[in-house]
Design a protein around this motif. Structure first.
Motif, PDB file in Angstrom:
ATOM      1  N   THR A 606       0.820  -1.206   0.000  1.00 20.37           N
ATOM      2  CA  THR A 606       0.000   0.000   0.000  1.00 20.37           C
ATOM      3  C   THR A 606       0.854   1.256   0.000  1.00 20.37           C
ATOM      4  O   THR A 606       0.630   2.171  -0.787  1.00 20.37           O
ATOM      5  CB  THR A 606      -0.884   0.018   1.260  1.00 20.37           C
ATOM      6  OG1 THR A 606      -1.506  -1.248   1.383  1.00 20.37           O
ATOM      7  CG2 THR A 606      -1.930   1.083   1.159  1.00 20.37           C
ATOM      8  N   GLU A 607       1.843   1.264   0.879  1.00 18.73           N
ATOM      9  CA  GLU A 607       2.681   2.461   0.964  1.00 18.73           C
ATOM     10  C   GLU A 607       3.478   2.672  -0.311  1.00 18.73           C
ATOM     11  O   GLU A 607       3.692   3.792  -0.756  1.00 18.73           O
ATOM     12  CB  GLU A 607       3.630   2.368   2.159  1.00 18.73           C
ATOM     13  CG  GLU A 607       2.890   2.577   3.462  1.00 18.73           C
ATOM     14  CD  GLU A 607       3.839   2.868   4.614  1.00 18.73           C
ATOM     15  OE1 GLU A 607       4.956   3.345   4.362  1.00 18.73           O
ATOM     16  OE2 GLU A 607       3.447   2.607   5.760  1.00 18.73           O
ATOM     17  N   GLU A 610       1.281   4.067  -2.934  1.00 19.86           N
ATOM     18  CA  GLU A 610       0.998   5.466  -2.630  1.00 19.86           C
ATOM     19  C   GLU A 610       2.178   6.360  -3.022  1.00 19.86           C
ATOM     20  O   GLU A 610       2.000   7.401  -3.644  1.00 19.86           O
ATOM     21  CB  GLU A 610       0.719   5.587  -1.136  1.00 19.86           C
ATOM     22  CG  GLU A 610       0.057   6.889  -0.766  1.00 19.86           C
ATOM     23  CD  GLU A 610      -0.221   6.938   0.719  1.00 19.86           C
ATOM     24  OE1 GLU A 610      -0.888   6.007   1.219  1.00 19.86           O
ATOM     25  OE2 GLU A 610       0.246   7.871   1.374  1.00 19.86           O
ATOM     26  N   SER A 613       2.390   6.586  -6.898  1.00 19.39           N
ATOM     27  CA  SER A 613       1.212   6.878  -7.719  1.00 19.39           C
ATOM     28  C   SER A 613       1.320   8.201  -8.470  1.00 19.39           C
ATOM     29  O   SER A 613       0.592   8.430  -9.422  1.00 19.39           O
ATOM     30  CB  SER A 613      -0.037   6.875  -6.856  1.00 19.39           C
ATOM     31  OG  SER A 613       0.063   7.916  -5.910  1.00 19.39           O
TER      32      SER A 613
ATOM     33  N   LEU B 209      -5.180   6.446  -2.280  1.00 24.80           N
ATOM     34  CA  LEU B 209      -4.301   5.645  -3.115  1.00 24.80           C
ATOM     35  C   LEU B 209      -4.397   5.976  -4.580  1.00 24.80           C
ATOM     36  O   LEU B 209      -3.415   6.092  -5.275  1.00 24.80           O
ATOM     37  CB  LEU B 209      -4.747   4.181  -2.977  1.00 24.80           C
ATOM     38  CG  LEU B 209      -3.890   3.340  -2.074  1.00 24.80           C
ATOM     39  CD1 LEU B 209      -4.332   1.929  -2.140  1.00 24.80           C
ATOM     40  CD2 LEU B 209      -2.465   3.482  -2.517  1.00 24.80           C
TER      41      LEU B 209
END
Lengths: 650, 212
Positions: A606-607, A610, A613, B209
């Motif tokens: 997830t990190e 992020e 992105s 996200l």
């Protein structure tokens, strides 16, 4: 006998209806009416085939008028109750209305005359009564601004029927969007949006906007996807002539679509966040699909190139160019593979700059400013470096010419222009160790000497593949100036000393890789201009071929350009981007693990997503592979007890 | 404690030493030193000891015979005890490495799996076939270890496999391959990733996200 009995039955049943209806009140009366009516219908259905005439006569003459009056009064009372906010049985009302329609034998006359007219009068009367009472109670501004009235109307006309309204096939939200009836649409939304400041109504209204937002989003997605489909079809039908203009058309249309819906968002929806979000999400859906094998990142870069290069397909005024660039950059916000755009853009920018194809320096700088604003300084630093490099190169060339003037012994013997570039800014080019003709070797030496006088610690790498030469071909009929690449020039110069050369002789003398030599010889012996004769003559070059100078070659032009067959750059760009992504993922994982020391797998993913992105949307599998690689390289390790946990190894 | 491997390759004593190093009992030079409390020092000693041992293995053993030797060793160990077996499993990777390599070749890994995991992994044959056909790179130690974990937690019908877990990609691909050929589960590779995506989108704290 049967006749008599039956008519008695009907009469009896209808006579029974009236008293039983009169006994009941209000809603119960209507319920009874509906029940009786359905009883009646059943009975009539059984009897009607025998007593068609009687049936009609009795109903028409005896039961209808009375039924009508009683029914209507009760019905109105009931509706008033609802207007006051009471709970009523809407299904019941519907059934009663059906009766009117059925009585009319499917015609709407009865409904219109007996019911609707009364109903409308009644409605008007009700609201005028209400209004007069509000007028008495409220002060003027309260009356108008307080949402009492609006809320009433809104409640009755919009919220209760919201879903049906929104989804109505011919006049619902989507249809309005489709027909560009934005005025009706806007007023409608305005009505809904008016009471936003009112706290009580607020929750109702925002909830009301969400479904509209969803429809809005779905509608944009559909239109966008249709554009993608159109472009795909165009790509297939044009596959033979490789026009590429369908891509240009596609981006234009996407820009138009964006303009159109952005106007809706700002004008009709008052720039409400729900609609900005809907617009964004919709564009993200179809802009990340790609068209006929090319990603939209590539299409946008090509679009920019066509606008910015000399003789591109777009003929636009300065303002129109600025406007288009502005819009392309806006579209880029929806594309997740921004790194891919950057790489394609750089590739095309380098062609524009190096081959003097850039139409206007100001536009080049202007789009970089726009890109910088949107994607950050890191995104454009290389591109800016490229543009600056070229300005410096021009200065450098002036200095070089001055130097030559002052040092007559350093004469290169040819007109030489050198463009010095900074390695990191430009796309990577293959620099092969071509054996230059003696004339050119001298040039290189002279320039090196000159460059030494300016800087001591810089290393020059010559990228011959990007060079271009003007050479004179002394053919039998006339001399023609040939504009060729350095590789081609070097190959042609070999024939100053030999009449006939084999492929392998040329390969050793030039020190060129097969891949390059084949392209060079293809362009000189198999294409439009046959400067070299190939034995045996055929369309393709093979390592067993022999070549000789074609002295009988001629052309009506005095100067001709002989291009090299284009290389498929897309593959290399995609590979380069993939490689850069691997480094970027590695760096991101190490950064995260360095600060966290111990982290679960899902969190790490997830990190990582992020962090990255802003440039691209990494695939989970790719991240996983990088994690495995980092384990092998001892950057991180898997926890012995819990395989879902990773540790940073210092 | 003295170990001598002077004349002949003895898999038993190498295994014993391997287990000792792993348990943290042995330091280079053969001495036992309980004074080493510093973690990084321990790690360094551990690596050094392992390196010495692997050098010894490579100098004294004919790699082509090693699988037969492992067979012999296996029959003498108490394989009913999982910690013993797990230790032995790690040992197999250790001795299968070629000189100085971190990873082992696919063919050797498959041969070793067929010996070690025989009767312990219901999908062993399918696994080995899959790896043989689809893996062109060497097998890393992490993948090797995770295969043991995978063999223990996954049933024949692949129940017990969590697509969102941190399995090495080779195992993920194997599961996708199995789903494809059995067709019993409609979870294709795409729907696997889709599930993850949807989950992430719905998860409130991950909302940002997918914002650009």
């Amino acid at each position: 006998m049967i006749t008599l009995n039956s008519s008695m039955t009907i009469q009896a049943s209808i006579c029974g209806v009236l008293p039983s209806l009169r006994e009941k009140h209000d809603e119960f009366m209507l319920r009874e009416l509906v029940k009786r009516w359905s009883n009646h219908k059943v009975m009539v259905r059984w009897l009607s085939r025998f007593f068609y005439y009687l049936d009609r006569y009795f109903i028409a003459r005896r039961s209808l008028p009375s039924l009508n009056e009683v029914g209507l009064t009760c019905f109105r009372d009931l509706i008033d109750v609802e207007r006051e906010g009471g709970q009523i049985d809407r299904a019941l009302l519907k059934n009663v209305l059906d009766i009117y329609v059925e009585i009319g034998m499917g015609q709407m006359d009865h409904y219109e005359k007996d019911f609707e007219a009364h109903m409308l009068d009644d409605t008007a009367a009700y609201y005028s009564r209400k209004a007069s009472s509000w007028i008495l109670e409220d002060s003027c501004p309260e009356y108008i601004s307080e949402p009492k009235l609006l809320e009433k109307v809104q409640n009755e006309l919009l919220l209760v029927y919201e879903n049906q309204l929104l989804e109505k096939e011919n006049s619902g939200c989507r249809a309005l969007l489709k027909d560009d009836k934005n005025i009706i649409f806007a007023s409608w939304i305005w009505l809904g949006g008016r009471s936003v400041p009112d706290v009580q109504a607020y929750s109702k209204v925002t909830k009301g906007l969400e479904p509209i937002g969803n429809i809005f989003k779905q509608h944009i997605t559909d239109e966008g996807t249709a554009l993608v489909q159109q472009a795909e079809d165009a790509a297939i039908s044009k596959a033979d002539n490789a026009g590429g203009s369908h891509e240009q058309v596609f981006v234009r249309k996407v820009i138009e679509l964006h303009d159109k819906f952005m106007t809706y968002v700002t004008d009709c929806f008052n720039s409400h966040t729900i609609f900005h979000k809907a617009l964004k999400e919709a564009f993200e859906v179809f802009l990340n699909k790609g068209v006929a094998g090319s990603s939209s990142a590539e299409l946008l870069a090509t679009f920019c190139d066509n606008i910015l290069k000399k003789g591109g397909s777009e003929k636009l005024s300065d303002e129109a160019i600025e406007d288009s660039l502005e819009k392309v950059v806006k579209l880029l916000a929806y594309v997740s593979d921004k790194d891919l755009f950057a790489e394609f853009y750089r590739k095309k920018l380098s062609r524009r700059l190096l081959f003097d194809k850039s139409a206007n320096d100001d536009h080049e700088r202007s789009i970089l400013t726009k890109l910088k604003q949107q994607c950050g300084g890191q995104f454009t630093s290389k591109m800016e470096g490229m543009v600056t490099d070229l300005t410096l190169a021009r200065e450098n060339q002036t200095n070089f010419e001055e130097y030559l003037g002052q040092n007559p012994d350093a004469n290169p013997g040819l007109d030489l222009t050198v463009t010095v570039l900074t390695t990191g800014f430009w796309p990577s080019y293959k620099s092969s160790d071509l054996n230059l003709p003696a004339e050119m070797v001298r040039c290189v030496e002279v320039f090196k000497q000159f460059y030494q006088t300016k800087t001591k610690h810089r290393k020059l790498t010559w990228v011959y593949s990007l060079g271009s030469c003007n050479i004179n071909g002394k053919f039998g009929q006339k001399t023609i100036e040939l504009v060729v690449g350095t590789y081609q020039a070097a190959a042609l110069m070999l024939f100053n000393t030999s009449d006939r050369l084999s492929y392998s002789e040329m390969a050793t003398q030039l020190n060129l890789a097969d891949e390059d030599l084949v392209r060079v010889l293809q362009s000189l012996s198999c294409a439009k201009y046959k400067i070299l004769l190939k034995e045996p003559s055929s369309r393709i070059v093979s390592p067993t071929d022999y070549f000789s100078f074609n002295s009988s070659f001629t052309d009506r032009m005095r100067r001709i350009r002989i291009p090299l067959p284009p290389m498929d750059e897309r593959k290399k760009v995609v590979e380069d981007v993939d490689k850069d992504r691997r480094y970027a993922i590695d760096a991101s994982i190490v950064r995260i693990m360095k600060s966290r020391k111990v982290l679960g797998y899902q969190q790490l993913i997830t990190e990582c997503v992020e962090q990255l992105s802003r440039m691209f949307k990494p695939d989970f599998k790719a991240i996983k592979k990088r994690i495995e690689d980092l384990i092998t390289r001892d950057y991180i390790e898997r926890d012995k007890e819990n395989p879902q946990l990773f540790r940073y190894l210092a | 404690m003295e170990y001598s491997f002077s004349t002949q390759f003895d898999i038993f004593s190498i295994y014993r030493r391997f287990s000792d190093i792993k348990a943290g009992n042995i330091y280079p030079g053969g001495g036992v030193d309980n004074m080493l409390n510093d973690d990084s020092e321990k790690v360094r000693c551990f690596r050094e000891a392992m390196f010495q041992l692997s050098k010894l293995v490579h100098s004294s053993v004919n790699t082509s015979l090693i699988l037969g030797e492992l067979h012999k060793l296996m029959s003498c160990l108490n394989m009913g005890d999982f910690s013993e077996f797990s230790n032995f499993y790690d040992f197999v990777f250790f001795v299968c490495r070629e000189n100085g390599q971190k990873n082992i070749t696919v063919s050797r890994a498959i041969a070793a799996w067929k010996i070690v995991l025989s009767g312990r992994f219901r999908l062993l044959n399918q696994w080995c076939d899959f790896v043989e056909k689809n893996q062109q790179y060497n097998i890393s130690e992490d993948t090797w270890r995770q295969v043991l974990a995978f063999s223990r937690c996954v049933h024949e019908d692949l129940e017990g496999y969590d697509p969102e877990g941190a399995w090495p990609t080779l195992i993920d691909e194997f599961v996708e391959h199995m789903y494809r050929i059995t067709g019993s589960n409609n979870c294709s590779s795409n729907s696997l990733t889709c599930n993850v995506m949807i989950l992430m989108v719905r998860h409130p704290c991950l909302k940002n996200l997918f914002q650009v």
